[in-house]
Each structure stands twice: as structure tokens, then as C-alpha cells.
Motif scaffolding. Structure first.
Motif, short mmCIF file in Angstrom:
data_model
loop_
_atom_site.label_atom_id
_atom_site.label_comp_id
_atom_site.label_asym_id
_atom_site.label_seq_id
_atom_site.Cartn_x
_atom_site.Cartn_y
_atom_site.Cartn_z
N HIS A 1 0.83 -1.20 0.00
CA HIS A 1 0.00 0.00 0.00
C HIS A 1 0.87 1.26 0.00
O HIS A 1 1.28 1.72 1.06
CB HIS A 1 -0.93 0.00 1.21
N PRO B 1 0.15 4.36 -0.12
CA PRO B 1 -0.25 5.44 0.79
C PRO B 1 0.21 5.19 2.23
O PRO B 1 0.51 6.13 2.96
CB PRO B 1 -1.78 5.45 0.71
N LEU B 2 0.24 3.95 2.65
CA LEU B 2 0.73 3.62 4.00
C LEU B 2 2.21 3.93 4.07
O LEU B 2 2.69 4.57 5.02
CB LEU B 2 0.46 2.15 4.30
N THR C 1 2.68 7.73 4.11
CA THR C 1 2.25 8.39 5.34
C THR C 1 3.23 8.11 6.48
O THR C 1 3.62 9.02 7.22
CB THR C 1 0.83 7.94 5.73
N LEU C 2 3.65 6.85 6.59
CA LEU C 2 4.65 6.51 7.60
C LEU C 2 5.95 7.26 7.37
O LEU C 2 6.56 7.77 8.31
CB LEU C 2 4.94 5.00 7.55
#
Lengths: 454, 394
Positions: free
Chosen positions: A414, A416-417, A420-421
Motif C-alpha cells: 500500500h 499510501p501507507l 504516510t509513515l
């Protein structure tokens, strides 16, 4: 304020987090105007690459008091108030008494005997120094473990005490157990307060197989100290619980990451590859949980194919891990590039999609901060001090390999994960500075000497 | 005349169980945790608060009135795990002093992603309310008061003449939420705007000892309401029902406050209590409330950032709604229901990174340690659900 600081590794002569932490902390203290005299064993190997270099005693003939100490100079002028001395002692980083015995006595060098007075040397099973130095802890005596390491520690204490005679300072700050006997000796001989800094404990390094002599040295250091600094609450709990140290004198000062450390050097050529890369970076040893990393890797490969696992580092479990990976049938997916330095570290971070720290016991763990500052999201063991500090990290019990695999797959699958992280995590890390850590350290100094640090 | 208009939101999602990428079954929801939570909230809030409401309605002989919006997912779970709560709501319905509002059955963000799905969920919810409470809702409130001009138009198309929304400062300007307004392009709809100051005095600040007005008494609050008299028609107090006993514990005195409030308000003959549809029937509108961009009642931003503030949330929502046609084409009722339960806004709220580091209000009933865990879990479930669709959706 002047600090007599005792360490046992310092960049560029490092093999682990302690040297990095000592360097960062010293720079932070330097920033605040604290004068540090940093005393080190002589580095095992010498490259003249970075911050400090060695000047032999011949060039320092005007300093008769520390005739056995080499001066390390700082050609880049990174430090304004810090000076460095190396003593002719060999404290191999992350040495274990059993390692030294295995390697044989040829590793023990005492190169500094450049005309100085006789210093007790390690000699087969003989007590090496005045026992009084170490505050009642026998460190040099015969033992079924090799006495060599303990003898060198003892020599370090003798030489440090001798060096201290000609120096003015307000307190002694000793980093980890190998320097505690020296810390106690210097503090006692000059009637100055001692601060010991616990970067790890014998329980972290050895699990259930605690070396009693090391434990005794740690305990003596902690009890002799006016204040104890721990790198996390995790470590503080161990210090209070397993070493019976008065909790009122134990403080937590978290490590940080070098502010200018992240994307240094020239840009590297872009990496083209199809496979995702999951990175382990650290000593390949029991404490770091390498077998859990491999077990998780196997689970990941059950649901994803285009993944490679890189285990960078060296250590006593390297061979067993290579064999284990092969035995699990994932040998072709796991790479062992060995111990990495400098640009190679940067390079591997640039390649990595996610960094995993599956440590069984990690008092702090600076590498996740370095990973995040290189824009690599991190999955860290809940059994680590850094887990107390980082919010934008995935956390997992080191033994829960299914969950570790679940999280690795999620970060790889993913974007986006991952993003973001990475974005929140690197921002979070950018706010952690050694300047702030040093300020916290100075509060401890103030409590130890009973007056403001500057 | 100042009419106090209470609307309480009752919602509980079907929270997900821990679902790993290695899990194979299709049971996504943590029945046990959901049941325990529903029963806990029932004991602390729903049952005692409903008892107080019933007592107040009887005591004031119909002069005390309130409105509720109960999500379909909350009603289902009450039916299953706490039937006495549902029964107490039915008792309230029978007093004639309680109005039930319309919303999306799954407390979803479907308005943002699929008008078709949105309309279906509103119809489903309306049917459930009719069946359980024997009244047909005429007032609409969207999930978390998410609203813009377009929503008013769509609600009008579904037959609603009254819509609730946030009285946001940046849209009201100097105007007051004590008046009713029209959306610019849908003049047939009346808007009731939440008075967030007075609402939040109860919902958030009631037990805050650092607040200058602490302790808040019924008389003091009634004075503030009295000040609206002559400057507006309505005081719209919109809040989560869990305010009573859960967000504000019983020990704070919130139930005593509630018990005394109607008498304090009704002490002035100029005041009364009205439900939203009664407010709309009683008062004219005072201009347009023009909301081109989405607003909501959440956080200080009053926007969508609680559910759509980061890339994970956007990704999860996009991936979920992308499956709509494929899910509906299967004709599999269980699959459709699972997919819809995944639409509850809570799942995306748990992924919010906005206040994560401060660890504040987003923690309520949140089963996850971090927004990342929430995202990973949700995406694993979605991955499994996608697998049930067969080749059609891949």
C-alpha cells in the motif's frame, strides 16, 4: 562546566550505536558550551576519514601529565569545547570476554607503552590492577572466562585515573559497563560526582545467560554513581528492577539522530530494480532478533513474490542465519552484504522499502531514527526503547512473526501507507535533536553537582 | 421566542476484528468486543439517559421534546445485544414528544462517493425507523453533519424539507445560528444550524475544571439560552448522545444537569422546546447559507480532514467504493451487507493522523493503537472481500 567523559568507541571507529550516541551527545553538549574531555581506548582500526584523528604522543611533548594518552584532533572543527584523548587500551567494541578468549591474546595490544611508567598489563590469569580501584568489584582475577578483557578494563581505569590527575573537571560521565571501573576510579580519586550512562545492560545483551562479572561491574557503577542516565524507560525499569538502583536517581534521556546526518554526500545513481527490499541493519546477534526477521520473511514470501530481504551487518549469528535461510528454502531471497559503513549505509537505505528492527531487547535503537531520516518507514520491536519515542512507526512484538509479516506486506503493498509513515516519521525524527538530548543531560549534571551547568 | 432544539446522535459501527493478511475466513467483525461495548454504553448512557428523557417528557407534559438520529448499525446492534435499550427508545417514540431523523443506514460517507449508494442507504434507514418507531422521518442529517449545497439538493430529491448542518463561523460570518436559513439553489429546504458554542459547553466543556464557567448549572445554561431571546428563534443543541454518562461520566453531574435543564429553560414563558421539524414549521428563514465546500461538525477544522485527511484514508475509501458495482452484481446479500458495514465513517476516522501524536478526541471507542494499524486491518479485510467477488472485480 567541565566533564571528564569516558567512552569506548567514537566515530569513525564504531561498530554500533554507542559510538554514534557518544558523538551526538558530545556535539550537543559542545553546542551548549559544556567542556568535554572525551577519553577513549585506542581505536582498533584507524581511518582518517572523519571528525577526529589521532596525534601521537611525540607531538604532544608539552603535556607531560598525560604522557600515555594520544590526543585526537578534530580537523573539521566540529567541536569548540571538546577535546579527545585515547588511552593505550584495547576495548574491542561489543567485546565479550568469551570472544576475546576465542580470538586469542594477539588481539590485546598495549601500544601506548611509549616510554611511560609501567602499567599493569594483562598477563595470564593474574590480577591486573589495584582491586581498590573498582570499588570492591574484582575485575582482574582468574576466571573461567578469559581475564583479558577485564584486565584491559582495569588498565583503562588505571590510565584514566592517571590522566585525570592533570585535568580540571566538575564531574565524570561514563558510558556503559566497560568504562564504569574507570569512572569509579576517577570520581573517587578526585572526589567528583559520577554519572553513569546506561546504553544497554547485560540483560539486553545476553538474555538469560548473564555474565555475573559484567553484571557486578554494571551494578557497582550504577550504585557508585550520583545519577544514572538511561536511554529509555525500558532500560530504566531494568536498572531499577534488576540492579536495585534507587529510582530517584535514575533519569531517562532519549537519544537523537544527527541533525546534519541524513542525505550527506553526492547523489547516488538511481537504483533500478523490480523487487521490493526489506532491510535488517544491525549486528547479527541474538539481541537483535535476526531469526525472527527470517521467520517473518518466510511468511511474507507466502503471499508476495517480488521481495528481497537484506540482512546487513555482522555478528556471531551471521553464519547460522545464512544456514537458517537456506534451510527454510528462502536462501535465494535473503542477501547478506556484511557490515556496511558510510555511503554503503546511505545506499542501502535508498534501496530499502521498509526497515525492520525485530530486536529481542533494545535499550534504545538509533537505527530506526536513521532509517526514517533517510525516508525509510520502519517496523520496530515493541521491546525497544525507541518504541516509546516514535509514534509514526509500526510496532510489533518481536516474537509475533505473523504480525511482523502482516505489517511488512502492508507497507510493501500500500503506497499510501508507505508514504504516510515515511512523511510523518521523518518529520517526527527531524524534531529529535542531540542539542535537546544534551540539554536534558545537563539537567542531570546539574542535579549531580548541585548547581547550574553553565 | 427561543426554542431549544435538542438532537442527539446515537451511532455505533461494527468494529473490525484483528484481520491479518494470512486470515482466510470472511468473518470481519469483532462480535464480542462490539457486544461488550454496546452493553457498556447501554449501562452508562443509553438506559439512564433514556430514563431521564422519559421522566422529563412525562413531567413537563409534552413541553419537553427531543430528537434522535440512530444509525442503522447502532439499531441492529441494540436489537441484537441490548434489546432493553431499543425498547426504551420505542417507549420514548410513543410519547409523541420525540422525533427520529433520517441518515444513512451505515453512518457512511457514501454521499461523497456514490449518490446511488447514498440514496439506497437513506431508504434503508427510513424503512427501519418506520418499522421500529412507527414514524416517518422528515428531517435529514448526514453522517457527522457533512454538508454542502449539493447535499441539500439531493436530500430535497429524496423528499426532505429540513436538513441539519454545522453553524460554521467561516460561513455564517456575523450571522447567527439562531435563525433558519435556505441553501442557495434549493429554496424549499430549511436548514437548522448547530449552535456549536452552546452545544460544546455541554458536550465537551461540562466537566472541564479549567473552564472559566465551571461548574455549569442548569440555571446558568438557561440564562445563556434566555440571551438568544429577541435575537433569534432557535438554540440548536446537537451532540452525541454518549455525552450523557460516557463522554461526561455520571459522576460529573451531567444527568442532574439534564434533569434540571427543562424547568430552568421553561421558567421563562418565552422559551420552549421544539423538535427540528417543529422548528422548521414554526419559523421563517432569514437568508441563504451558502456552502459550496464540504463542512462537518468534526474537530476545529469543521471539514472532511478527520476522514479524508491523509493518503491512507483516501486510498481506503477509494478502494472500497470502487467495488460497488461488482459487489451489487453478485446479488449476494451477505457480501453486500459486509461491504456496507465497511462504509461506516468510524473505520476511516480511526486512520486519522491529525491529532494522533497528541492522542486526543479520536481515541473514543477506538480499538486501534495507531492509525496505521487501523489502515492495515481495514485493507486486509477489503482484500479478503475482494477475493469473494471472483474475477469480476479484479
Amino acid at each position: 562546566m567541565k566533564v571528564f567523559m569516558l567512552g569506548w568507541e567514537f566515530p569513525p571507529f564504531i561498530s554500533g550505536g554507542l559510538g554514534t550516541a557518544c558523538h551526538g551527545l558530545t556535539r550537543g553538549l559542545d553546542h551548549h558550551g559544556v567542556e568535554v574531555l572525551f577519553v577513549l581506548p585506542r581505536p582498533v582500526e584507524s581511518t582518517s576519514a572523519t571528525h577526529v584523528r589521532i596525534v601521537s604522543p611525540a607531538n604532544l611533548s608539552d603535556q607531560p601529565e598525560d604522557d600515555e594518552a594520544d590526543e585526537l584532533v578534530d580537523p573539521q572543527a566540529l567541536f569548540r569545547h571538546a577535546r579527545f584523548r585515547t588511552l593505550p587500551v584495547t576495548l574491542h567494541p561489543y567485546a565479550r570476554p568469551e570472544d576475546l578468549r576465542a580470538r586469542g591474546r594477539t588481539r590485546i595490544t598495549t601500544r601506548g607503552a611509549s616510554g611511560g611508567p609501567a602499567v599493569p598489563h594483562a598477563s595470564d590469569g593474574q590480577p591486573a590492577a589495584e582491586p581498590a580501584l573498582t570499588h570492591g568489584v574484582r575485575t582482574g582475577g582468574p576466571d573461567h572466562y578469559g581475564g583479558d578483557l577485564f584486565a584491559e578494563i582495569e588498565r583503562y581505569a588505571v590510565l584514566a585515573r592517571r590522566l585525570a590527575r592533570g585535568q580540571k573537571f566538575d564531574l565524570v560521565h561514563a558510558h556503559d559497563w566497560m568504562t564504569y571501573p574507570a569512572g569509579i576510579a576517577v570520581a573517587l580519586s578526585r572526589s567528583k560526582p559520577l554519572v553513569v550512562h546506561v546504553h544497554s545492560t547485560e540483560f539486553d545483551r545476553s538474555g538469560l545467560h548473564v555474565n555475573q562479572r559484567i553484571y557486578d561491574i554494571e551494578r557497582a557503577g550504577m550504585h557508585a554513581a550520583t545519577r544514572v542516565i538511561c536511554v529509555s524507560h525500558l532500560t530504566r525499569n531494568i536498572v531499577v528492577k534488576h540492579y536495585a538502583v534507587d529510582p530517584r536517581k535514575v533519569e531517562v534521556v532519549y537519544n537523537a539522530v544527527e541533525e546534519d546526518g541524513a542525505p550527506a554526500g553526492p547523489p547516488l545513481p538511481p537504483i533500478t530494480r523490480d523487487d521490493k527490499i526489506v532491510l535488517f541493519l544491525g549486528r547479527i546477534t541474538m539481541q537483535k532478533g535476526p531469526e525472527y526477521f527470517l521467520a517473518a520473511a518466510k511468511r511474507v514470501l507466502e503471499v508476495m513474490d517480488n521481495v528481497r530481504f537484506v540482512m546487513a551487518g555482522s555478528g556471531d549469528m551471521t553464519r547460522p542465519m545464512i544456514e537458517l535461510a537456506a534451510g527454510m528454502g528462502i536462501g535465494h531471497k535473503v542477501l547478506f552484504p556484511g557490515f556496511l559503513r558510510g555511503d554503503d549505509v546511505r545506499r542501502i537505505f535508498e534501496m530499502a522499502d521498509v526497515y525492520v528492527m525485530p530486536s529481542v531487547s533494545e535499550p534504545f535503537g538509533i537505527t530506526p531514527l536513521e532509517a526514517l531520516s533517510h525516508d525509510v518507514p520502519v517496523i520496530i520491536s515493541k521491546q525497544s526503547g525507541v518504541a516509546e519515542l516514535l509514534t509514526h512507526a509500526l510496532k510489533v512484538d518481536f516474537w509475533d512473526v505473523d504480525e511482523m509479516a502482516n505489517k511488512i506486506v502492508a507497507v510493501l503493498r500500500h503506497p499510501p501507507l508507505h508514504a504516510t509513515l515515511r512523511d510523518h516519521g521523518s518529520f517526527e525524527v527531524s524534531r529529535l535533536s542531540w542539542t535537546d538530548a544534551a540539554a536534558n543531560c545537563m539537567k542531570v549534571y546539574e542535579a549531580a553537582v548541585g548547581r547550574p551547568a553553565n | 421566542m427561543a426554542s431549544v432544539c435538542f438532537y442527539f446522535q446515537v451511532h455505533q459501527p461494527f468494529r473490525l476484528r484483528r484481520f491479518s493478511i494470512f486470515d482466510r475466513g470472511a468473518d470481519y467483525f469483532d462480535d464480542r468486543a462490539n457486544r461488550d461495548l454496546i452493553r457498556r454504553v447501554a449501562d452508562k448512557c443509553y438506559l439512564p439517559a433514556n430514563a431521564v428523557m422519559l421522566e422529563l417528557i412525562r413531567k413537563h407534559e409534552g413541553r419537553f421534546r427531543v430528537a434522535y438520529s440512530l444509525s442503522g448499525t447502532a439499531l441492529e446492534q441494540l436489537q441484537r445485544c441490548a434489546p432493553p435499550v431499543l425498547e426504551s427508545f420505542r417507549r420514548l417514540a410513543r410519547t409523541g414528544a420525540v422525533e427520529f431523523l433520517s441518515e444513512t443506514y451505515y453512518h457512511s460517507l457514501s454521499f461523497l462517493y456514490s449518490r446511488e449508494e447514498f440514496a439506497e442507504q437513506v431508504r434503508l434507514h427510513r424503512a427501519l425507523v418506520e418499522r421500529l418507531f412507527e414514524q416517518t422521518p422528515t428531517v435529514f442529517r448526514n453522517t457527522e453533519l457533512i454538508y454542502n449545497n449539493e447535499l441539500a439538493k439531493v436530500a430535497a430529491g429524496l423528499g426532505y424539507k429540513v436538513v441539519l448542518c454545522e453553524g460554521a463561523d467561516h460561513i455564517l460570518g456575523y450571522r447567527s445560528p439562531a435563525f433558519l436559513y435556505n441553501p442557495p439553489s434549493t429554496p424549499g429546504v430549511k436548514l437548522l444550524l448547530k449552535n456549536y458554542r452552546l452545544s460544546d459547553d455541554i458536550a465537551f466543556r461540562f466537566s472541564d475544571q479549567a473552564w472559566a464557567e465551571y461548574p455549569l448549572t442548569a440555571d446558568k445554561f438557561a440564562d445563556w439560552i434566555q440571551q438568544v431571546n429577541g435575537h433569534g428563534h432557535v438554540v440548536n443543541l446537537f451532540m452525541d448522545y454518549e455525552t450523557f454518562g460516557e463522554h461526561q461520566w455520571a459522576e460529573t453531574g451531567i444527568f442532574e444537569f439534564l434533569r434540571h435543564l427543562p424547568r430552568a429553560v421553561l421558567r421563562s414563558r418565552d422559551n420552549d422546546f421544539k423538535t427540528p421539524s417543529q422548528c422548521a414549521a414554526a419559523y421563517p428563514t432569514s437568508g441563504e447559507y451558502d456552502v459550496p465546500h464540504m463542512i462537518s461538525w468534526a474537530d476545529v477544522e469543521r471539514d472532511l480532514s478527520a476522514w479524508l485527511g491523509n493518503a491512507m484514508q483516501a486510498n481506503a475509501l477509494h478502494e472500497l467504493y470502487r467495488l460497488e458495482q461488482a459487489v451489487k452484481q453478485t446479488g449476494d446479500e451477505k457480501l453486500l451487507d459486509d461491504w456496507r458495514k465497511l462504509q461506516s465513517s468510524d473505520h476511516f476516522y480511526y486512520m486519522c493522523t491529525k491529532y494522533f501524536a497528541d492522542g486526543t478526541v479520536h481515541k473514543y471507542f477506538n480499538p486501534y493503537d495507531t492509525p496505521y494499524d487501523s489502515f492495515i486491518n481495514f485493507m486486509n479485510v477489503l482484500d479478503n472481500l475482494r477475493g469473494r467477488l471472483g474475477s469480476a472485480a479484479k
